[in-house]
Motif scaffolding. Structure first.
Motif: not given
Length: 66
Positions: A6-10, A17-19
């Motif tokens: 599980d990973f809750r990105p800040s 991640l987008r870039e």
């Protein structure tokens, strides 16, 4: 063995991640690629540390092994 992480990105993680994502690449694929890059960077760091330790080694001064 399959395991989910599980990973809750800040907000900053989301931006990275987008870039970093390639066209059509899933978030999981981007994270896998990043982990492999991190592993490679760690390997390179060890390579450079090892090379630094032996930089003055003169193999020409060593007796032949045969």
């Amino acid at each position: 063995m399959s395991r989910s992480i599980d990973f809750r990105p800040s907000a900053e993680d989301e931006r990275i991640l987008r870039e970093a994502a390639r066209p059509g690449e899933s978030t999981s694929d981007t994270l896998r690629r990043a982990l492999r890059l991190l592993d490679h960077e760690r390997w390179l760091g060890q390579f450079h540390a090892d090379a630094e330790k032996i930089k003055n080694e003169d193999l020409g001064a060593e007796p032949d092994a045969w």
